[in-house]
Design a protein around this motif. Sequence first.
Motif, PDB file in Angstrom:
ATOM      1  N   ILE A  50       7.933  12.718  -0.629  1.00  0.00           N
ATOM      2  CA  ILE A  50       6.895  12.036  -0.065  1.00  0.00           C
ATOM      3  C   ILE A  50       5.769  11.649  -1.213  1.00  0.00           C
ATOM      4  CG2 ILE A  50       4.672  12.032   1.320  1.00  0.00           C
ATOM      5  CD1 ILE A  50       6.029  13.891   3.330  1.00  0.00           C
ATOM      6  N   ASP A  51       5.925  10.371  -1.468  1.00  0.00           N
ATOM      7  CA  ASP A  51       5.278   9.879  -2.654  1.00  0.00           C
ATOM      8  C   ASP A  51       3.783   9.707  -2.315  1.00  0.00           C
ATOM      9  OD1 ASP A  51       6.291   8.967  -5.246  1.00  0.00           O
ATOM     10  OD2 ASP A  51       4.393   7.185  -5.040  1.00  0.00           O
ATOM     11  N   GLN A  52       3.368   9.500  -1.190  1.00  0.00           N
ATOM     12  CA  GLN A  52       1.756   9.180  -0.796  1.00  0.00           C
ATOM     13  C   GLN A  52       1.660   9.532   0.605  1.00  0.00           C
ATOM     14  OE1 GLN A  52      -0.385   6.234  -2.676  1.00  0.00           O
ATOM     15  NE2 GLN A  52      -2.303   6.482  -1.320  1.00  0.00           N
ATOM     16  N   LEU A  53       0.836  10.116   1.145  1.00  0.00           N
ATOM     17  CA  LEU A  53       0.548  10.265   2.607  1.00  0.00           C
ATOM     18  C   LEU A  53      -0.836   9.628   3.132  1.00  0.00           C
ATOM     19  CD1 LEU A  53       1.222  11.433   5.438  1.00  0.00           C
ATOM     20  CD2 LEU A  53       0.262  13.825   4.852  1.00  0.00           C
ATOM     21  N   GLY A  54      -1.215   9.052   3.728  1.00  0.00           N
ATOM     22  CA  GLY A  54      -2.636   8.501   4.059  1.00  0.00           C
ATOM     23  C   GLY A  54      -2.712   7.444   5.503  1.00  0.00           C
ATOM     24  N   THR A  55      -3.753   7.062   5.728  1.00  0.00           N
ATOM     25  CA  THR A  55      -3.935   6.173   6.839  1.00  0.00           C
ATOM     26  C   THR A  55      -3.234   4.678   6.233  1.00  0.00           C
ATOM     27  OG1 THR A  55      -5.842   5.470   6.269  1.00  0.00           O
ATOM     28  CG2 THR A  55      -5.883   7.199   7.725  1.00  0.00           C
ATOM     29  N   PRO A  56      -3.117   3.879   6.955  1.00  0.00           N
ATOM     30  CA  PRO A  56      -2.699   2.445   6.643  1.00  0.00           C
ATOM     31  C   PRO A  56      -3.611   1.910   5.716  1.00  0.00           C
ATOM     32  CG  PRO A  56      -2.303   2.571   9.035  1.00  0.00           C
ATOM     33  CD  PRO A  56      -2.928   3.910   8.611  1.00  0.00           C
ATOM     34  N   GLU A  57      -4.728   2.181   5.820  1.00  0.00           N
ATOM     35  CA  GLU A  57      -5.883   1.261   4.808  1.00  0.00           C
ATOM     36  C   GLU A  57      -5.757   2.226   3.535  1.00  0.00           C
ATOM     37  OE1 GLU A  57      -6.528   2.414   8.031  1.00  0.00           O
ATOM     38  OE2 GLU A  57      -7.413   0.816   9.068  1.00  0.00           O
ATOM     39  N   ASP A  58      -5.595   3.644   3.473  1.00  0.00           N
ATOM     40  CA  ASP A  58      -5.421   4.176   2.342  1.00  0.00           C
ATOM     41  C   ASP A  58      -4.275   3.718   1.422  1.00  0.00           C
ATOM     42  OD1 ASP A  58      -7.871   5.875   2.700  1.00  0.00           O
ATOM     43  OD2 ASP A  58      -6.724   7.508   3.671  1.00  0.00           O
ATOM     44  N   ILE A  59      -3.022   3.617   2.306  1.00  0.00           N
ATOM     45  CA  ILE A  59      -1.740   3.550   1.744  1.00  0.00           C
ATOM     46  C   ILE A  59      -1.970   1.940   0.876  1.00  0.00           C
ATOM     47  CG2 ILE A  59       0.569   2.952   1.917  1.00  0.00           C
ATOM     48  CD1 ILE A  59      -0.427   5.994   2.056  1.00  0.00           C
ATOM     49  N   TYR A  60      -2.641   0.956   1.603  1.00  0.00           N
ATOM     50  CA  TYR A  60      -2.653  -0.525   1.246  1.00  0.00           C
ATOM     51  C   TYR A  60      -3.836  -0.646   0.088  1.00  0.00           C
ATOM     52  CZ  TYR A  60      -2.506  -5.519   1.454  1.00  0.00           C
ATOM     53  OH  TYR A  60      -2.472  -6.844   1.036  1.00  0.00           O
ATOM     54  N   ASP A  61      -4.719  -0.087   0.493  1.00  0.00           N
ATOM     55  CA  ASP A  61      -6.090  -0.111  -0.594  1.00  0.00           C
ATOM     56  C   ASP A  61      -6.096   0.714  -1.591  1.00  0.00           C
ATOM     57  OD1 ASP A  61      -6.872  -2.492   1.032  1.00  0.00           O
ATOM     58  OD2 ASP A  61      -8.356  -1.291   2.183  1.00  0.00           O
ATOM     59  N   ARG A  62      -5.517   1.791  -1.554  1.00  0.00           N
ATOM     60  CA  ARG A  62      -5.749   2.899  -2.282  1.00  0.00           C
ATOM     61  C   ARG A  62      -4.388   3.488  -3.121  1.00  0.00           C
ATOM     62  NH1 ARG A  62     -10.111   2.489   0.243  1.00  0.00           N
ATOM     63  NH2 ARG A  62      -9.124   3.731   2.040  1.00  0.00           N
ATOM     64  N   PRO A  63      -3.446   2.686  -3.504  1.00  0.00           N
ATOM     65  CA  PRO A  63      -2.178   3.300  -3.911  1.00  0.00           C
ATOM     66  C   PRO A  63      -2.387   4.332  -5.080  1.00  0.00           C
ATOM     67  CG  PRO A  63      -2.181   0.999  -4.559  1.00  0.00           C
ATOM     68  CD  PRO A  63      -3.555   1.254  -3.623  1.00  0.00           C
ATOM     69  N   GLN A  64      -1.472   5.336  -5.116  1.00  0.00           N
ATOM     70  CA  GLN A  64      -1.712   6.044  -6.306  1.00  0.00           C
ATOM     71  C   GLN A  64      -0.630   6.124  -7.432  1.00  0.00           C
ATOM     72  OE1 GLN A  64      -2.047  10.146  -4.234  1.00  0.00           O
ATOM     73  NE2 GLN A  64      -3.900   9.468  -3.221  1.00  0.00           N
ATOM     74  N   SER A  65       0.496   5.542  -6.886  1.00  0.00           N
ATOM     75  CA  SER A  65       1.613   5.301  -7.857  1.00  0.00           C
ATOM     76  C   SER A  65       2.092   4.089  -7.969  1.00  0.00           C
ATOM     77  CB  SER A  65       2.854   6.341  -7.490  1.00  0.00           C
ATOM     78  OG  SER A  65       3.225   5.953  -6.326  1.00  0.00           O
ATOM     79  N   GLU A  66       2.925   3.809  -8.995  1.00  0.00           N
ATOM     80  CA  GLU A  66       3.472   2.443  -9.229  1.00  0.00           C
ATOM     81  C   GLU A  66       4.442   2.196  -8.157  1.00  0.00           C
ATOM     82  OE1 GLU A  66       5.331   1.062 -12.948  1.00  0.00           O
ATOM     83  OE2 GLU A  66       3.979   2.751 -14.169  1.00  0.00           O
TER      84      GLU A  66
END
Length: 353
Positions: free
Chosen positions: A216-232
Motif C-alpha cells: 500500500i503506497d498511500q491510504l486516505g480519503t479520495p480528497e487526500d489521495i488526489y490533493d495530497r499525494p505523498q509519492s511519485e
Amino acid sequence: MASVELRGLTKRFGSLAVVDQVSLRIDHGQLVCLLGPSGCGKTTTLRLIAGFLEPTDGEIHVGDRVVSSKARTLPPESRKMSMIFQSYALWPHMTVTENIVYGLRLRKLDRDTIAKKLKAILETTKLEILAQRYPGELSGGQQQRVALARALIVEPETLLLDEPLSNLDANLREEMRFEIRRLHDQYRYTTVYVTHDQSEAMTTADLIAVMNSGKIDQLGTPEDIYDRPQSEFVARFIGASNVIKGIAHDENHVVFSGTTLQVVGAKLKRAQTSAVAIRQHDIQLSTQAPQTAGNVVQATVMRQVFLGASRDYMVETLDGTTLRVITSTENAVPRGTEVWLTLPAERCRALSR
C-alpha cells in the motif's frame, strides 16, 4: 457486520511477493477501494480476504475472529462474506428471482422469509419488472444489479467486489458507480472494492488504498489521495500529475530549469534532489512573459491537440523536461512557440517519497 483487519499480510508465489507485508484496517460499515494498476496485488489481496488463497505470512481478522493465518485458513463458505466477480457469475438457466434467492435456499430459509427478503431487495435494486427474465435477456447494467442483489440478500458481514464494472460501457460504468454507493449507504456493509479505475474509487470509496508492487503506497480519503499525494507513483497514477525534479534551495523552495519554485507539502532538505507534483490543468500557459517572475518557467510547445472541451499541450522546458498542460480551447498555440508557464505555489506539492 464486522471490521476487517490485515496484519502483515503476505502472499508469495515462489520467490515473488505478490502481496508484501500489507497492513490495513477497514472499520465496520466502511467502503475501502484497493486501487492500482494490473499486477499491483489488489486482486490477490481480495482473494486472500475471501479465503480463496492462503497467506504465506500475516493474518486476516474479521471482528474478533482470525480467519486467515499461516497456521489455519477458514474456508470461504464459513466467512460470512459475499463476493461479486467481473463476470457476475449468474446462472444462465435461472431467472432473476432464482439467481437472487439461490443463497437463501442453500441456507434452507422458509418460503415466507425468502419471499419477504426477495421483495425488499427487488425494490431496492429496481429489478421488480425483470424478476422473471433470464440473464441472457438482460443488459450488462441489469446483470450487474442482479449480482449485487444476490450478494446483498444473504446479509453478509463483508461484501467483496472484484472490478465489478469492467465489462460495462462507459455510460453504464458511470451510472453503476453511483448505484453501488447508494446501496452501500443503505446497507452499510463492510465493503472491499478492487478497481484500476480512479473515477470508480473516487465515486464509491470512504478510503482508498493505492497499491504498487504488492504494497500500500498511500491510504486516505479520495480528497487526500488526489490533493495530497505523498509519492511519485501516487501523483502520476491519480490524476496524471507532472512530476518535476529539482534541487531544494530550502525547506519550501526548489530550483528547477533555472527558476526557484515555491512549493507546499513535504518539508525539503537543502541541496537534495527533490520531486514536485503539479497537475496538468493547474499550469497556466501564456505566450507573453508575466509581469511577476515568481514560479514562472520558460518552455517551448512540442505539440498541441484539440480535445473538444480543452487543449492538451506537450511543452519542453529549458533544461529538457517535458510537461503536459491542459488549457481552455480559446487560443491554439502552434508547435515551436516560446511560452511561459506559471506554476501556482499552492499547487506545487513537494513529495515526501
